[in-house]
Design a protein around this motif. Structure first.
Motif, PDB file in Angstrom:
ATOM      1  N   PHE A 153      26.258  18.611 -32.600  1.00 16.70           N
ATOM      2  CA  PHE A 153      27.135  19.143 -31.558  1.00 16.70           C
ATOM      3  C   PHE A 153      28.350  19.835 -32.172  1.00 16.70           C
ATOM      4  O   PHE A 153      28.727  20.945 -31.781  1.00 16.70           O
ATOM      5  N   TYR A 154      28.949  19.192 -33.171  1.00 16.47           N
ATOM      6  CA  TYR A 154      30.138  19.773 -33.810  1.00 16.47           C
ATOM      7  C   TYR A 154      29.786  21.104 -34.488  1.00 16.47           C
ATOM      8  O   TYR A 154      30.492  22.111 -34.332  1.00 16.47           O
ATOM      9  N   GLU A 155      28.706  21.124 -35.228  1.00 19.61           N
ATOM     10  CA  GLU A 155      28.356  22.344 -35.969  1.00 19.61           C
ATOM     11  C   GLU A 155      27.931  23.477 -35.037  1.00 19.61           C
ATOM     12  O   GLU A 155      28.228  24.646 -35.285  1.00 19.61           O
ATOM     13  N   LEU A 156      27.245  23.139 -33.956  1.00 18.92           N
ATOM     14  CA  LEU A 156      26.868  24.182 -32.991  1.00 18.92           C
ATOM     15  C   LEU A 156      28.106  24.798 -32.347  1.00 18.92           C
ATOM     16  O   LEU A 156      28.220  26.026 -32.211  1.00 18.92           O
ATOM     17  N   THR A 157      29.035  23.939 -31.922  1.00 14.58           N
ATOM     18  CA  THR A 157      30.178  24.446 -31.161  1.00 14.58           C
ATOM     19  C   THR A 157      31.279  25.031 -32.048  1.00 14.58           C
ATOM     20  O   THR A 157      31.980  25.956 -31.631  1.00 14.58           O
ATOM     21  N   HIS A 158      31.433  24.503 -33.282  1.00 19.16           N
ATOM     22  CA  HIS A 158      32.521  24.960 -34.138  1.00 19.16           C
ATOM     23  C   HIS A 158      32.101  26.019 -35.139  1.00 19.16           C
ATOM     24  O   HIS A 158      32.930  26.811 -35.587  1.00 19.16           O
ATOM     25  N   GLU A 159      30.842  26.049 -35.513  1.00 22.46           N
ATOM     26  CA  GLU A 159      30.392  27.000 -36.530  1.00 22.46           C
ATOM     27  C   GLU A 159      29.507  28.096 -35.928  1.00 22.46           C
ATOM     28  O   GLU A 159      29.648  29.262 -36.274  1.00 22.46           O
ATOM     29  N   ALA A 160      28.580  27.706 -35.054  1.00 19.07           N
ATOM     30  CA  ALA A 160      27.697  28.713 -34.455  1.00 19.07           C
ATOM     31  C   ALA A 160      28.276  29.278 -33.154  1.00 19.07           C
ATOM     32  O   ALA A 160      27.719  30.235 -32.597  1.00 19.07           O
ATOM     33  N   ASP A 161      29.359  28.673 -32.653  1.00 19.44           N
ATOM     34  CA  ASP A 161      30.023  29.141 -31.431  1.00 19.44           C
ATOM     35  C   ASP A 161      29.054  29.190 -30.244  1.00 19.44           C
ATOM     36  O   ASP A 161      28.999  30.160 -29.501  1.00 19.44           O
ATOM     37  N   VAL A 162      28.286  28.126 -30.105  1.00 23.21           N
ATOM     38  CA  VAL A 162      27.363  28.037 -28.978  1.00 23.21           C
ATOM     39  C   VAL A 162      27.436  26.631 -28.410  1.00 23.21           C
ATOM     40  O   VAL A 162      27.749  25.678 -29.129  1.00 23.21           O
ATOM     41  N   ASP A 163      27.180  26.496 -27.118  1.00 21.53           N
ATOM     42  CA  ASP A 163      27.355  25.223 -26.427  1.00 21.53           C
ATOM     43  C   ASP A 163      26.006  24.567 -26.160  1.00 21.53           C
ATOM     44  O   ASP A 163      24.954  25.221 -26.245  1.00 21.53           O
ATOM     45  N   LEU A 164      26.053  23.285 -25.791  1.00 25.64           N
ATOM     46  CA  LEU A 164      24.837  22.623 -25.343  1.00 25.64           C
ATOM     47  C   LEU A 164      24.454  23.132 -23.966  1.00 25.64           C
ATOM     48  O   LEU A 164      25.297  23.582 -23.188  1.00 25.64           O
ATOM     49  N   GLY A 165      23.176  23.055 -23.649  1.00 21.57           N
ATOM     50  CA  GLY A 165      22.700  23.437 -22.331  1.00 21.57           C
ATOM     51  C   GLY A 165      22.763  22.255 -21.370  1.00 21.57           C
ATOM     52  O   GLY A 165      23.302  21.201 -21.700  1.00 21.57           O
TER      53      GLY A 165
END
Length: 437
Positions: A153-165
């Motif tokens: 969750f951290y890497e998706l939101t902070h590095e890839a700039d994408v959220d969970l669905g």
């Protein structure tokens, strides 16, 4: 040598079509070799154990997954679907095998950098197996362990700039067609509306508060490339309300064979000479097209906006200029009462930023549905149980002939006494003189 023998699964590789078994075996081999020197954070044998537990399920004729459980990330009520194996000692690589849903970019436009980024995250912290895309549209990551969820969750939101669905009883990730970015038939900016609604309703997307799931889908024209009419509780479908524009010279070119019908989409086979009467006029569901003396005429008042004539002769016919959208509600898959298509709520609405009119309709529907909907009841089922008229009342939409699907067959609309001219008061005693009990 494979960790588990899988004779039943191996049969699924024998047909002419691509097999998921081959894909899982390929990923198992990649993980075993680890030529990229990935620092795997979950068991390397996850893919092999996945095949093993599937083979056991096929042999036993019953599943060995324990679906559900409370897993997730801090502050979110959805986005992770918990899954555990009931044979963890036999298949330790899939003792936890949680699914992570990731919000897809609107209209699914990706950059290769973004794809590499999310795949790198998933190779290290998950099984490496993905589903592009799930039925709602999300990027689906298949299989990881509980300790990795917060890291992912951290890497998706902070590095890839994408959220969970979305998952569970909340708003699912909204989906839109390509819209104005590629399609000349787009009647509104579906991508802009999808993005705006996603940002506006973040709480509803991540914090379950509904009776059941709720889906937005945005089609910019009636070709309905994301099937909003069939797959979402709230469908916004682009439409026009003036006349279809006709280029008579181009019509003559189609009839004369100068232009290929359907933009040449069916040119791989000899279908014979284009027959405008047979292939366009006779197939019009509204019976509103006439071709005579080399001239095409359309009675636009009877047009059902099916797009067939326009798709067949795209260089001769074009959608009108007065464009907006129709809003429909209540589609769902067959859970209770079978599958259900959307019902028309608002025949025409202008869709312009900041999209306030569309959002007002949504919020009125939610207020009613959250109050009246039963647990795990989709909006369409609430509409059927309480009546379409109730939906009209809560959305402040006046009844319209276009709301009636089949006159005298489906009494969808019931008029109240104060909505039509009376008189409606009657003397019971006078009535009983003429009608015995």
């Amino acid at each position: 040598m494979a960790k588990h023998k899988t004779p039943l699964l191996d049969q699924l590789e024998s047909g002419p079509w691509p097999s998921f078994v081959s894909d899982v075996k390929q990923e198992a081999e990649v993980r075993a070799k680890n030529e990229k020197d990935v620092n795997y954070q979950i068991p390397v044998e996850v893919c092999e154990d996945l095949l093993g537990v599937l083979e056991l399920s096929y042999t036993d004729g019953e599943t060995h997954w324990k679906h559900g459980g409370i897993v997730g990330v801090f502050g979110y009520g959805g986005g992770v679907i918990g899954r555990y194996c009931d044979q963890p000692e036999m298949f330790p690589g899939v003792a936890h095998f949680h699914t992570v849903r990731v919000a897809q970019p609107t209209a699914k436009y990706y950059t290769t950098d973004f794809l590499r980024q999310i795949v790198d995250i998933w190779d290290m912290r998950g099984s490496g197996l993905t589903n592009m895309h799930g039925s709602t549209g999300d990027i689906v990551f298949l299989g990881t362990t509980t300790p990795q969820l917060e890291e992912i969750f951290y890497e998706l939101t902070h590095e890839a700039d994408v959220d969970l669905g979305g998952s569970g009883s909340n708003l699912r990730t909204p989906a839109a067609c390509l819209g104005m970015s590629r399609c000349e038939y787009a009647c509104y900016d579906a991508q802009a509306l999808c993005y705006d609604m996603t940002m506006e309703f973040q709480d509803e997307l991540h914090r379950p508060a509904f009776p059941y799931k709720f889906k937005f889908k945005f089609d910019a024209c009636p070709n309905s490339c994301v099937c909003a009419l069939a797959r979402s509780d709230f469908s916004v479908v682009g439409i026009w309300k003036d006349e279809i524009r006709i280029d008579q010279e181009a019509v003559a070119a189609y009839v004369g064979g100068e232009f290929a019908p359907n933009a040449g989409a069916h040119s791989g086979r000899d279908w014979g000479k284009f027959d405008i009467q047979k292939e366009v006029v006779d197939l019009c569901p509204g019976k509103c097209i006439k071709y005579a003396d080399g001239k095409l005429e359309i009675n636009d008042k009877e047009c059902m906006h099916c797009m067939h004539c326009i798709n067949t002769m795209p260089r001769a016919l074009m959608i009108g200029n007065d464009r907006g959208a129709s809003i429909l509600c209540g589609a769902k898959a067959p859970i209770l009462d079978g599958p259900q298509l959307s019902s028309l709520l608002i025949p025409f609405i202008k869709v312009e930023e900041p999209f306030t009119e569309v959002k007002d309709v949504v919020e009125n529907i939610w207020d009613w549905w959250m109050e009246e909907g039963k647990n795990r009841e989709r909006l369409g089922e609430t509409m059927r149980r309480m009546g379409f008229q109730k939906l009209l009342e809560v959305t402040n939409v006046k009844a319209d002939p276009r709301h009636v699907q089949e006159p005298r067959h489906n009494p969808y609309i019931f008029w109240k006494a104060d909505e039509v001219d009376g008189p409606w008061e009657r003397d019971v005693n006078e009535y009983r003189k003429r009608h015995q009990r």
